[in-house]
Design an enzyme around this catalytic site. Structure first.
Site, PDB file in Angstrom:
ATOM      1  N   SER A 259       0.832  -1.202   0.000  1.00  0.00           N
ATOM      2  CA  SER A 259       0.000   0.000   0.000  1.00  0.00           C
ATOM      3  C   SER A 259       0.866   1.251   0.000  1.00  0.00           C
ATOM      4  O   SER A 259       0.395   2.325  -0.362  1.00  0.00           O
ATOM      5  CB  SER A 259      -0.857   0.064   1.260  1.00  0.00           C
TER       6      SER A 259
ATOM      7  N   HIS B  35      -1.344  -3.030  -7.067  1.00  0.00           N
ATOM      8  CA  HIS B  35      -2.065  -2.695  -5.836  1.00  0.00           C
ATOM      9  C   HIS B  35      -3.561  -2.977  -6.010  1.00  0.00           C
ATOM     10  O   HIS B  35      -4.288  -2.175  -6.594  1.00  0.00           O
ATOM     11  CB  HIS B  35      -1.795  -1.217  -5.518  1.00  0.00           C
TER      12      HIS B  35
ATOM     13  N   GLU C  78      -4.283  -0.501  -9.046  1.00  0.00           N
ATOM     14  CA  GLU C  78      -3.343   0.617  -9.224  1.00  0.00           C
ATOM     15  C   GLU C  78      -1.983  -0.010  -9.553  1.00  0.00           C
ATOM     16  O   GLU C  78      -1.431  -0.760  -8.745  1.00  0.00           O
ATOM     17  CB  GLU C  78      -3.280   1.440  -7.932  1.00  0.00           C
TER      18      GLU C  78
ATOM     19  N   ASN D  66      -3.564   6.167  -1.926  1.00  0.00           N
ATOM     20  CA  ASN D  66      -3.396   6.564  -0.528  1.00  0.00           C
ATOM     21  C   ASN D  66      -2.937   8.005  -0.357  1.00  0.00           C
ATOM     22  O   ASN D  66      -3.175   8.611   0.678  1.00  0.00           O
ATOM     23  CB  ASN D  66      -2.443   5.599   0.173  1.00  0.00           C
TER      24      ASN D  66
HETATM   25  N1  NAD Z   1      -5.868  -4.957   3.941  1.00  0.00           N
HETATM   26  C1  NAD Z   1      -6.094  -4.071   3.000  1.00  0.00           C
HETATM   27  O1  NAD Z   1      -7.169  -3.430   2.936  1.00  0.00           O
HETATM   28  C2  NAD Z   1      -5.045  -3.811   1.935  1.00  0.00           C
HETATM   29  C3  NAD Z   1      -5.435  -3.136   0.771  1.00  0.00           C
HETATM   30  C4  NAD Z   1      -4.483  -2.956  -0.249  1.00  0.00           C
HETATM   31  C5  NAD Z   1      -3.185  -3.423  -0.069  1.00  0.00           C
HETATM   32  N2  NAD Z   1      -2.840  -4.055   1.100  1.00  0.00           N
HETATM   33  C6  NAD Z   1      -1.456  -4.558   1.218  1.00  0.00           C
HETATM   34  O2  NAD Z   1      -1.473  -5.967   1.013  1.00  0.00           O
HETATM   35  C7  NAD Z   1      -0.436  -6.591   1.773  1.00  0.00           C
HETATM   36  C8  NAD Z   1      -1.036  -7.656   2.660  1.00  0.00           C
HETATM   37  O3  NAD Z   1      -1.968  -7.062   3.536  1.00  0.00           O
HETATM   38  P1  NAD Z   1      -3.076  -7.939   4.291  1.00  0.00           P
HETATM   39  O4  NAD Z   1      -4.060  -6.966   4.822  1.00  0.00           O
HETATM   40  O5  NAD Z   1      -3.523  -9.070   3.433  1.00  0.00           O
HETATM   41  O6  NAD Z   1      -2.200  -8.519   5.503  1.00  0.00           O
HETATM   42  P2  NAD Z   1      -2.518  -9.784   6.425  1.00  0.00           P
HETATM   43  O7  NAD Z   1      -1.857  -9.496   7.728  1.00  0.00           O
HETATM   44  O8  NAD Z   1      -3.973 -10.130   6.404  1.00  0.00           O
HETATM   45  O9  NAD Z   1      -1.740 -10.988   5.701  1.00  0.00           O
HETATM   46  C9  NAD Z   1      -0.357 -11.038   5.576  1.00  0.00           C
HETATM   47  C10 NAD Z   1       0.052 -12.502   5.424  1.00  0.00           C
HETATM   48  O10 NAD Z   1       1.448 -12.535   5.081  1.00  0.00           O
HETATM   49  C11 NAD Z   1       2.011 -13.686   5.702  1.00  0.00           C
HETATM   50  N3  NAD Z   1       3.464 -13.530   5.747  1.00  0.00           N
HETATM   51  C12 NAD Z   1       4.217 -12.739   6.559  1.00  0.00           C
HETATM   52  N4  NAD Z   1       5.535 -12.910   6.270  1.00  0.00           N
HETATM   53  C13 NAD Z   1       5.605 -13.791   5.256  1.00  0.00           C
HETATM   54  C14 NAD Z   1       6.675 -14.389   4.530  1.00  0.00           C
HETATM   55  N5  NAD Z   1       7.947 -14.081   4.812  1.00  0.00           N
HETATM   56  N6  NAD Z   1       6.394 -15.291   3.567  1.00  0.00           N
HETATM   57  C15 NAD Z   1       5.098 -15.609   3.286  1.00  0.00           C
HETATM   58  N7  NAD Z   1       4.043 -15.096   3.945  1.00  0.00           N
HETATM   59  C16 NAD Z   1       4.288 -14.199   4.915  1.00  0.00           C
HETATM   60  C17 NAD Z   1       1.344 -13.706   7.078  1.00  0.00           C
HETATM   61  O11 NAD Z   1       1.448 -15.009   7.650  1.00  0.00           O
HETATM   62  C18 NAD Z   1      -0.098 -13.330   6.723  1.00  0.00           C
HETATM   63  O12 NAD Z   1      -0.889 -14.466   6.442  1.00  0.00           O
HETATM   64  C19 NAD Z   1       0.274  -5.453   2.507  1.00  0.00           C
HETATM   65  O13 NAD Z   1       1.389  -5.043   1.769  1.00  0.00           O
HETATM   66  C20 NAD Z   1      -0.796  -4.369   2.562  1.00  0.00           C
HETATM   67  O14 NAD Z   1      -0.253  -3.064   2.638  1.00  0.00           O
HETATM   68  C21 NAD Z   1      -3.743  -4.273   2.086  1.00  0.00           C
END
Ligand code: NAD
Length: 296
Positions: A119, A140, A152, A190
């Site tokens: 993000s 994104h 994005e 963002n």
């Molecule tokens: N949640 C949102 O609304 C949103 C929206 C757009 C983008 N994002 C981006 O998406 C990404 C993920 O966010 P999320 O909300 O799904 O997070 P989340 O915490 O729900 O999931 C993250 C996952 O990554 C896994 N993980 C951590 N380290 C790891 C590794 N070394 N190898 C493999 N897996 C690993 C964790 O076990 C977890 O299951 C982030 O970069 C976030 O900024 C999130």
């Protein structure tokens, strides 16, 4: 031609990204360090397919074939060895992402495109730890991925035109609408959203209006589907602060500094929906929007 995709991280975003690729006929390997999280992700994807079936948007046959397209792995090296695209959606933490991209660079085929769903972290910084910065790009997706149309697409400093075009075409194949932007803090989504949320919190902090009034004005006056304070609760107030900090540090302008009220709420553990309270109070099973006692 992208046919085989690996998704790193199977949390909120990772399982949604795997869902849309699998539904559109791509072979997907979902990779997570946690086997329990992978199991949970498969069950979430299955439930979300069932929801699409109930709405008449998917057939049982299509669900079966989409689920057949998904495999899981707990190791990056095994999971990415045949991938033509990797989409990284692991935890939003710069050290974690840099470590993952070093591993990906070693384990993925030399021509594999490495995309990140970050993000706010710099695509150029992520690309710099690989020997293929020209093949690194931001992809994104928005939450919830199966529903939200936008992708994005963020060009890093070294991303080639061909890679951007490949990812644009691929996003269209997923039924999404791609928009290409350049790699500066917060990209576009963002950079514009977070100052709006921060300004809404400032308006509350300064007593200009209450929670309900601020959100109603933006919903009914600007035709936003939800108000900025409700959206902040949904995103997570801790996540909002960390993105505002990226904007503040990266662009060097004090206008991006998180509002002191937002900072206090996070320090008090009021993170929004995920902690049960933010600007609103959330009780399990209820969809009612109830303003937190703190702001009544
Ligand atoms: N949640 C949102 O609304 C949103 C929206 C757009 C983008 N994002 C981006 O998406 C990404 C993920 O966010 P999320 O909300 O799904 O997070 P989340 O915490 O729900 O999931 C993250 C996952 O990554 C896994 N993980 C951590 N380290 C790891 C590794 N070394 N190898 C493999 N897996 C690993 C964790 O076990 C977890 O299951 C982030 O970069 C976030 O900024 C999130």
């Amino acid at each position: 031609m992208i046919q085989t995709v690996a998704v790193i991280g199977s949390g909120t975003m990772g399982n949604g990204i795997a869902h849309v690729f699998a539904q559109n006929g791509f072979k997907v390997t979902m990779i997570d360090i946690s086997a329990a999280q992978l199991e949970k992700a498969i069950s979430t994807i299955t439930k979300n397919f069932d929801r699409q079936i109930a709405k008449g948007a998917l057939t049982e046959e299509q669900k079966k074939s989409a689920l057949n397209n998904i495999s899981t792995s707990t190791t990056i090296a095994a999971g990415v060895k045949d991938a033509s695209l990797v989409v990284e959606a692991a935890t939003e933490n710069v050290e974690i992402k840099l470590k993952i991209f070093k591993q990906l660079d070693e384990a993925a085929p030399a021509d594999c495109i490495l995309a990140t769903n970050t993000s706010s972290i710099s695509i150029t910084q992520i690309a710099s730890v690989t020997k293929r910065p020209q093949l690194v790009i931001g992809m994104h997706f928005m939450n919830p991925v199966p529903v939200m149309k936008l992708v994005e697409i963020i060009n890093g400093y070294a991303t080639t035109k061909e890679v951007t075009e490949t990812v644009v075409e691929l996003s269209k194949k997923l039924g999404k609408v791609p928009c290409v932007v350049n790699d500066y803090p917060g990209f576009i989504a963002n950079r514009i959203l977070m100052p709006m949320i921060n300004e809404a919190v400032y308006s509350l902090y300064e007593g200009v209006a209450g929670v309900h009034e601020i959100d109603t004005i933006m919903k009914l006056g600007m035709a936003h589907p939800m108000g900025p304070l409700q959206l902040a609760d949904l995103i997570g107030l801790d996540v909002c602060i960390s993105i505002l900090n990226v904007l503040h540090e990266g662009l060097g302008n004090p206008k991006y500094a998180p509002c002191p009220l937002l900072v206090n709420m996070v320090l008090a553990g009021k993170l929004g929906m995920k902690s049960g309270e933010g600007f609103y109070s959330y009780s399990t099973g209820s969809k009612d929007l109830i303003v937190s006692d703190r702001f009544k």
